[in-house]
Design an enzyme around this catalytic site. Sequence first.
Site, short mmCIF file in Angstrom:
data_model
loop_
_atom_site.label_atom_id
_atom_site.label_comp_id
_atom_site.label_asym_id
_atom_site.label_seq_id
_atom_site.Cartn_x
_atom_site.Cartn_y
_atom_site.Cartn_z
N PHE A 60 0.85 -1.20 0.00
CA PHE A 60 0.00 0.00 0.00
C PHE A 60 0.88 1.25 0.00
O PHE A 60 1.90 1.29 0.69
CB PHE A 60 -0.88 -0.03 1.25
N TYR A 74 -11.00 1.58 11.03
CA TYR A 74 -12.23 2.04 10.36
C TYR A 74 -12.68 1.15 9.21
O TYR A 74 -13.66 1.45 8.56
CB TYR A 74 -12.06 3.49 9.87
N LYS A 75 -11.96 0.07 8.95
CA LYS A 75 -12.38 -0.83 7.87
C LYS A 75 -13.27 -1.93 8.45
O LYS A 75 -14.38 -1.64 8.88
CB LYS A 75 -11.14 -1.37 7.15
N ASP A 108 1.27 -5.45 8.45
CA ASP A 108 0.13 -4.53 8.35
C ASP A 108 -1.13 -5.37 8.19
O ASP A 108 -1.26 -6.12 7.21
CB ASP A 108 0.34 -3.59 7.14
N ARG A 138 -13.19 -3.31 -7.06
CA ARG A 138 -12.95 -4.01 -5.82
C ARG A 138 -14.23 -4.10 -5.00
O ARG A 138 -14.92 -3.11 -4.82
CB ARG A 138 -11.87 -3.24 -5.03
C1 PLP Z 1 -6.24 1.52 4.90
C2 PLP Z 1 -4.80 1.23 4.94
C3 PLP Z 1 -3.94 2.10 5.60
C4 PLP Z 1 -4.52 3.32 6.21
O1 PLP Z 1 -3.68 4.09 6.92
P1 PLP Z 1 -4.23 5.33 7.79
O2 PLP Z 1 -3.00 5.99 8.16
O3 PLP Z 1 -4.97 4.74 8.97
O4 PLP Z 1 -5.13 6.14 6.92
C5 PLP Z 1 -2.59 1.76 5.67
N1 PLP Z 1 -2.13 0.62 5.11
C6 PLP Z 1 -2.95 -0.24 4.45
C7 PLP Z 1 -2.42 -1.50 3.86
C8 PLP Z 1 -4.31 0.06 4.35
O5 PLP Z 1 -5.12 -0.76 3.69
#
Ligand code: PLP
Length: 412
Positions: free
Chosen positions: A128, A222-223, A197, A371
């Site tokens: 990501f 939040y997911k 992660d 997705r």
């Molecule tokens: C959603 C997501 C994030 C989000 O990071 P925030 O700092 O909480 O916005 C980070 N890494 C991955 C792989 C994600 O899917």
Amino acid sequence: MSATPDRTACADLDAADPLAGVRDRFVVRDGLVYLDGNSLGALPLQTPSRVAAAVEQEWGQGLVRSWMDAQWMDAPVRVGDKLARMIGASPGEVVVAESTTVCLFKLICAGLAMQRGRTVVLTEEENFHSDLYVAAGAARLCGGTVGVVPRARLLDALDDRVAVVMHTHVDFRTGFMHDMRGLSAAAHEAGALALWDLCHSVGAVPLQVNADGADMAVGCGYKYLNGGPGAPALLHVRSSLHEALRNPIPGWLGHAAPFAFEPSHRPAAGLGSMITGTPHILQLAALESGVDLWLEIDMAVAREKSIALGELFIQLVEDRLDNAGFTLASPRDPERRGSQVSLVHPKAYGIVRGLIERGVVGDFRAPDICRFGLAPLYTRYVDVWDAVERMGNLLSDGDHLDERFAEKVAVT
Ligand SMILES: *Cc1c(COP(=O)(O)O)cnc(C)c1O
């Protein structure tokens, strides 16, 4: 697989679903097919009143006394302990703080500092973007460099310069799920720490971070945890590392005696030292509500449903949309797939936007991925059926090619 199910067969699956009643504990608008819980989880019905109580009673009435009387002070550790149960860690091995990206920063710097003589943070280029950005920034500030290699070549790049190997357990684009146990063992064999992660894993797939050898982990609130927009993140470190752990952003609430106002930082015991400033109390109230709901659920049952939803989705696309130009971006093997189905299509953007207009919310991931997140707590089998049905109608109308979808909007 067997004959293509029709909508009635899907409704029968819903009737037999042991989690069917859990959907009623969420706010999901009638007629909406929400397949984006992997971007922003739905609102649990119990959350507004819990947030209101934190605002009206704890803040409004209790005021500053609530730091003690309402246990605000303990919230990052209390919610962390609940999350530890969800990810297979022990009490005291998880705290809640800031965002995923900031927690990654802290852990990358702390990992580099613990691994004297080793300076490389190794990760895969498919990771990501925020993880890649923060790894580069953290390494630059904390005396390291980042090695970014294609996933297929990661193991070849593991040498004695590597301090930390950073993986995202479930790939955000495709849903591909890494082998946490195997890759953690490979990192350890090379003398590196394994940092995971869990953004697309926690609340999506069963996790056993300790048994699977994770040294450190982060995860999104939040997911799939349904903690609300901007919910703070989880930060995990296995207990045997706590002694050596140093927070690169030391602050008063990670101090052994925050109210002693000592001139230099004396780290709090255990993982408390990774806390920096004042916790996000109102967001923590919403996150705790989402996590409490999850703690009532048997993750094995949720996983079984998530796999069944994914298999249904793929079967319906293969059987009913076989000439529509889709290819499956997700692993066909459900054991290697998180709780999503991703489809590649040359007109993916128009399809996602067109579907949103027809009440099916998925999302687009550049360059060509549609997705669909399958949050097992509130997604029904008929939702999957309706999504594929409406996708078929959209493609036969040709509406996804309309020029109103030529311009991309900011959030998809
Ligand atoms: C959603 C997501 C994030 C989000 O990071 P925030 O700092 O909480 O916005 C980070 N890494 C991955 C792989 C994600 O899917």
